[in-house]
Scaffold this motif. Structure first.
Motif: not given
Length: 292
Positions: A89-94, A99-101, A113-114
């Motif tokens: 899994w890889r995440f990015e951030y606002g 966080p989100k995928l 998700f949260n």
């Protein structure tokens, strides 16, 4: 061996809430090493920055729970038709850190998700997009009720006039309960929007006049172990100057994990929610992947 999550409890159109204990004594050295093997270098660096060992262990557990749960949900829902390893899994951030995928994985898996943690509990909320549930904003919060908090000075700063008035109209012994109910709901909505405190807590409010009490079965290994109180029918209002508008395309609810902890969920969905709750232990989660 009983499944960690019952396949019957999951589908892309259902909201799944995973309640995960974070007591650091529950994590052995071998389990910590297993989680580390799932994490990329940047996440390992973040965990290593915690000074206290207990904080490092909790940081590992939060990341391990999230990655393992996403993989279990993706597997059971048949998202993308393939299994995804927790390490993949890889995440990015606002801008405010939500966080989100990464876009490719979110499009393939359909999962949103949260997460939230407070004290010794983490909650992970996961829901998948379908043709009938095309949600884009999901927020969850868990709050520990603290008897030492002086709630009254906070009312004027963070609650609307309507919320404060309704709270103060309650019997004294109920006012602290309502305060933490509202706080959890407000945090969940802010997290759903991904704006942090850039979104004023007075720009929206919650009306409890139509609240309805329900029950939420809490499962562990496919067996119901407890029934949690759940509260729905709460109205979300958006404030623009003097005008107040009903946010009728949103669903909000809160419940109580126990006397000390309550949780809240906000998501941009105007139809009835189908919710399933699961208690997840780190040992069971790691065993699920070691056995495969």
């Amino acid at each position: 061996m009983s499944p960690v999550i019952s396949p019957k409890a999951l589908s892309l159109g259902k909201l799944s809430l995973f309640f995960c204990p974070l007591e650091d004594e529950l994590l052995t050295s071998a389990q910590a090493d297993s989680i580390r093997r799932w994490l990329p270098e940047d996440e390992l660096t973040k965990v290593s920055r915690y000074i206290q060992l207990s904080a490092r262990d909790k940081g590992l557990m939060v990341r391990g729970f999230l990655r393992g749960i996403l993989s279990l949900v993706a597997k059971e829902t048949g998202a993308n038709g393939e299994s995804v390893s927790p390490a993949d899994w890889r995440f990015e951030y606002g801008k405010q850190g939500k966080p989100k995928l990464v876009s490719g994985q979110q499009a393939q898996s359909g999962l949103l998700f949260n997460i939230s943690h407070s004290g010794n509990w983490l909650v992970v909320a996961v829901m998948g997009k379908t043709a009938h549930h095309n949600i884009n904003e999901l927020g969850v919060d868990i709050e520990r009720s603290r008897q030492t908090t002086n709630i009254y000075p906070i009312l004027n700063h963070y609650f609307t006039h309507e919320e404060s008035k309704a709270l103060l109209a309650l019997p004294n012994d109920k006012q602290r309960e309502r305060f933490f109910d509202l706080w959890a709901l407000k945090e969940s909505y802010i997290k759903a929007k991904g704006l942090g405190l850039a979104l004023s807590l007075k720009s929206f409010s919650f009306d409890f006049s139509g609240v309805k009490k329900a029950k939420l079965d809490l499962f562990a290994k496919g067996v119901c172990i407890e029934v949690l109180p759940l509260f729905a029918g709460i109205q979300l209002n958006l404030h623009r100057g003097e005008s107040v508008k009903l946010a009728d395309t949103w669903s909000v609810l809160f419940g109580k994990l126990n006397e000390e902890y309550r949780f809240a969920v906000s998501l941009d969905l105007d139809s009835k929610l189908d919710i399933h709750a699961h208690k997840m232990d780190i040992k069971d989660l790691l065993n699920e992947f070691e056995s495969n």
